[in-house]
Every structure is written in structure tokens, then in C-alpha cells.
Scaffold this motif. Structure first.
Motif, mmCIF file in Angstrom:
data_model
loop_
_atom_site.group_PDB
_atom_site.id
_atom_site.type_symbol
_atom_site.label_atom_id
_atom_site.label_comp_id
_atom_site.label_asym_id
_atom_site.label_seq_id
_atom_site.Cartn_x
_atom_site.Cartn_y
_atom_site.Cartn_z
ATOM 1 N N UNK A 1 0.890 -1.336 0.136
ATOM 2 C CA UNK A 1 -0.077 -0.079 0.045
ATOM 3 C C UNK A 1 0.867 1.275 0.030
ATOM 4 N N UNK A 2 2.149 1.011 0.045
ATOM 5 C CA UNK A 2 3.154 2.337 0.052
ATOM 6 C C UNK A 2 4.082 2.169 -1.127
ATOM 7 N N UNK A 3 4.241 3.300 -1.704
ATOM 8 C CA UNK A 3 5.087 3.256 -3.010
ATOM 9 C C UNK A 3 6.313 2.689 -2.826
ATOM 10 N N UNK A 4 6.755 2.230 -3.945
ATOM 11 C CA UNK A 4 8.141 1.216 -3.629
ATOM 12 C C UNK A 4 9.244 2.431 -3.396
ATOM 13 N N UNK A 5 10.019 2.042 -2.687
ATOM 14 C CA UNK A 5 11.181 2.906 -2.121
ATOM 15 C C UNK A 5 10.967 4.148 -1.107
ATOM 16 N N UNK A 6 9.664 4.242 -0.794
ATOM 17 C CA UNK A 6 9.496 5.176 0.224
ATOM 18 C C UNK A 6 9.998 4.648 1.748
ATOM 19 N N UNK A 7 10.986 5.579 2.515
ATOM 20 C CA UNK A 7 11.246 4.995 3.638
ATOM 21 C C UNK A 7 10.270 4.967 4.663
ATOM 22 N N UNK A 8 10.218 4.159 5.472
ATOM 23 C CA UNK A 8 9.245 3.808 6.606
ATOM 24 C C UNK A 8 9.666 4.034 7.925
ATOM 25 N N UNK A 9 8.786 4.533 8.939
ATOM 26 C CA UNK A 9 9.274 4.325 10.334
ATOM 27 C C UNK A 9 8.094 3.622 11.095
ATOM 28 N N UNK A 10 8.428 2.698 11.951
ATOM 29 C CA UNK A 10 7.423 1.774 12.612
ATOM 30 C C UNK A 10 7.426 1.622 13.997
ATOM 31 N N UNK A 11 7.133 2.755 14.667
ATOM 32 C CA UNK A 11 7.520 2.816 16.271
ATOM 33 C C UNK A 11 6.089 1.888 16.725
ATOM 34 N N UNK A 12 6.462 1.001 17.416
ATOM 35 C CA UNK A 12 5.187 0.281 17.756
ATOM 36 C C UNK A 12 4.434 0.754 19.104
ATOM 37 N N UNK A 13 5.024 1.576 19.941
ATOM 38 C CA UNK A 13 4.277 2.069 21.181
ATOM 39 C C UNK A 13 4.850 3.563 21.296
ATOM 40 N N UNK A 14 3.751 4.085 22.118
ATOM 41 C CA UNK A 14 4.093 5.558 22.553
ATOM 42 C C UNK A 14 4.040 5.736 24.064
#
Ligand code: MRU
Length: 367
Positions: free
Chosen positions: A317-330
């Protein structure tokens, strides 16, 4: 709680006393699959891969993981290996460390020949204790709901929850959901706004599934909807779970919880956190010191679902090549928390209240 009218727990031991089974939560809501957790490695992998997840269930699974390890080899070295293997599986939920410490405390003094049986017994106690704790949380949370309900002309209560702090996240009943199930079982008019909880969709996939099977009216909402609902008087209270509560009452939970707390504060909506005492970490003075898990980019870039013709597929669902951050908690600061619903009552989210209610945990800090 119930699945298709049949009572089931998230994890259990078969009548032979040693075969550990758990619901594979990665497959819900489309498929109901029971996994065999055959050994300590399988328990560790189940936690890491989120076959099981949710702080209390992570703890219970780790306890069974130690028991399975002791069955294969009950030496001191094997006990240490099991601890080391399991402790690294997920960093944020403190119930993991709590359960492993409990197991080590129970087993270390015993001769190796007595350890396997004792380990299954202690793991079983941890699982049973979780259920009893959640029932108490439910009773205290019910009183909170009752007070809010009494002020409403139509007696209808709208609860907003985030992620899955339901029975799937525990052994049974759930933490945030225990008061909701109890209110529903009393015939009260309770409706739940279920945050979908991107990126893994624990709300949409798990909480909604649970509530459906128990017949609790609910509506799944995109994660950013809560603020709007609160502005329009459509949320009476928020109840969420937590993976770790710091000694000062700061609450760490699934990413996005903090934004809900801010919106609740701005709209004077009560914001409650339900937690069992093993989730309190008195060794961490405030929430800033809680380690925040960062997970794979795939969880953000890919989504799994069922196609119209019934196939389960994963799509990007995200364009190829776009960096991603995935912090699971806050972390939600204690000042935004109306109350902590624990097995010993509803507490202020502060150091004095936590230490006062759980003095034995406060003294026995894990090094
Ligand atoms: O990443 P998860 O699915 O393990 O996160 C679960 C949560 O954030 C729950 O709210 C929390 O563990 C409390 S469960 C009673």
C-alpha cells in the motif's frame, strides 16, 4: 470468552498437561487456527512473530516456554538459556520480564528433577492469576462505567478503545475489555468505538472479532477518527490497555494511544488505562525510559486481507522506495490519565498511588 458460542482461552494446555496450544492471532479475523507450541524455541518464535501478542499473554507464553524448556532439559544451564532466548523476543511489554523472573524464582531453588513439573504448575498459576486479575479489573472498571452511565439521560455508553487489550491479549477476559464485557453481560447499552490500529490492525482484526463473537455492539473507525467523535460528544470514556506503566504513572501502549489521550484531555473525556499489576515497572522512574519497539517496515508497506473470492492475500500500500518508520508504542504522560484501573481498584496515575496499592512490587525491584 466465546468463539462461535464455545468458551476458549488465548492459550491453554491440553489434558495431557504438557501440550501447549494458542490461537494464531496472525491469521485472525479471516482464519481461526490453533497453533501447537512444541518447545521453548516455538514459544519464543510465537512471541516474536506475534502469533501471540498483548502484554499479559506474552508473559504467560514465556512462562510456558520455560516449562517446555525444562521438559527437555532441566539443568541450570537450560534454565538460563530459556530465559535468555525468551527475554529478547519483544522489548516493551514488561510482563515478559515479570513472568520470566517469576519462573526463575520458582525453579532455581529446586533440584533439576523437580523443575519440569513445577514449571508447568507455576506457568499454569500465572495464566490463572491473569484471569482472576482481569475479572477484578472488570469489576472496578464496571463501577467507573456505572457512574458515567448514571449521568446520561439515555443510559447509553460509548467507549473508545485502541489496539487490542481484549481477551486475546491476555489469557481471558482482557484488561480494557473486561469492564465492557461485564457491562454488556448485565444488559447495559454499551457500544465500543474500535480504533483500527494501524499498522497491524489489532483493533480491526482482533478487538472487533472478539466483540462480535461476544455480541457487543461496536464500530470500527480509522485511527484518526477519535478526536472528531470526542468533539461531538460521541465518546463517554476511553479505556485502553498498556504494555508498561512507569513508577510515576506514565503509560506506554500501542502507538497512537498518546494522540487519543490528548484528544480526550482537550474534550474533557475521561481517559482510563486498565492494567494488571505485572505491567507496572517500578524500576523505571518515568515513561521516557521505557524502550520503544521498532518493527519491520513491511508492517506499514504491506496489508493482508481477504479478497472477494475468499483468498487471503498481502498487498503493498506504500510506493516502492519510500522510507518507513514503524514505532510500535508511545508513552502517554500520567497527567493525561484520568485513572488506572487495576485489580486493587482505580488509582490515580502517580507514584504514591501505585506504590501504595502495590507495596510488595515496589520493594521487590528487578535489577
Ligand atoms: O503489539 P501488541 O499487539 O502486542 O500490542 C498490544 C497492546 O498495545 C495492548 O494494548 C497491551 O499489550 C495491553 S494488552 C492487555
Amino acid at each position: 470468552m466465546k468463539v462461535d458460542g464455545r468458551h476458549i482461552r488465548s492459550i491453554w494446555v491440553e489434558p495431557d498437561g504438557v501440550s501447549v496450544r494458542a490461537i494464531d492471532q496472525r491469521r485472525l479475523p479471516h482464519e481461526f487456527v490453533v497453533a501447537d507450541i512444541a518447545d521453548c524455541d516455538a514459544a519464543a518464535e510465537a512471541i516474536r512473530s506475534m502469533l501471540v501478542r498483548g502484554a499479559p499473554l506474552i508473559g504467560a507464553t514465556a512462562a510456558y516456554g520455560v516449562a517446555l524448556a525444562m521438559r527437555a532439559d532441566s539443568s541450570d544451564a537450560a534454565l538460563a538459556r530459556a530465559y535468555d532466548r525468551l527475554i529478547v523476543t519483544r522489548p516493551t511489554a514488561i510482563n515478559l520480564k515479570w513472568a520470566l523472573e517469576e519462573m526463575r524464582k520458582a525453579l532455581s531453588p529446586l533440584p533439576p528433577s523437580a523443575r519440569a513439573a513445577a514449571a508447568f504448575a507455576r506457568a499454569g498459576e500465572i495464566a490463572e492469576q491473569d484471569i482472576e486479575i482481569n475479572k477484578s479489573i472488570g469489576a472496578h472498571g464496571l463501577a467507573v462505567i456505572e457512574k458515567i452511565r448514571a449521568k446520561k439521560a439515555n443510559n447509553r455508553i460509548n467507549v473508545l478503545t485502541h489496539c487490542n487489550a481484549g481477551w486475546l491479549a491476555t489469557v481471558d477476559w482482557g484488561t480494557a475489555t473486561a469492564p465492557i464485557y461485564m457491562a454488556h453481560d448485565r444488559g447495559w447499552d454499551v457500544h465500543v468505538w474500535v480504533d483500527e490500529t494501524r499498522p497491524r490492525n489489532q483493533g480491526a482484526s482482533l478487538t472487533a472479532w472478539e466483540l462480535s463473537h461476544h455480541g457487543v455492539p461496536h464500530t470500527v473507525i480509522p485511527d484518526n477518527t477519535g478526536g472528531h467523535l470526542m468533539q461531538h460528544g460521541m465518546v463517554d470514556l476511553v479505556i485502553v490497555g498498556t504494555d508498561r506503566v512507569a513508577a510515576n504513572g506514565d503509560v506506554c501502549n500501542k502507538i497512537g494511544t498518546y494522540l487519543k489521550a490528548l484528544a480526550a484531555h482537550d474534550n474533557e473525556v475521561p481517559f482510563y488505562v486498565a492494567l494488571p499489576s505485572p505491567t507496572i515497572d517500578f524500576s523505571v522512574s518515568d515513561g521516557k525510559k521505557i524502550p520503544i519497539e521498532q518493527r519491520d517496515a513491511d508492517e506499514v508497506t504491506m496489508m493482508r486481507g481477504r479478497t472477494a473470492d475468499g483468498r487471503i492475500e498481502t498487498v503493498r500500500v506504500v510506493a516502492e522506495g519510500s522510507p518507513v518508520a514503524n514505532y510500535a508504542f508511545d508513552v502517554t504522560p500520567a497527567r493525561l490519565v484520568t485513572g488506572l484501573i487495576t485489580e486493587r481498584g482505580v488509582l490515580a496515575a502517580d507514584r504514591a498511588a501505585l506504590a501504595g496499592a502495590f507495596p510488595e512490587r515496589n520493594q521487590k525491584q528487578v535489577p
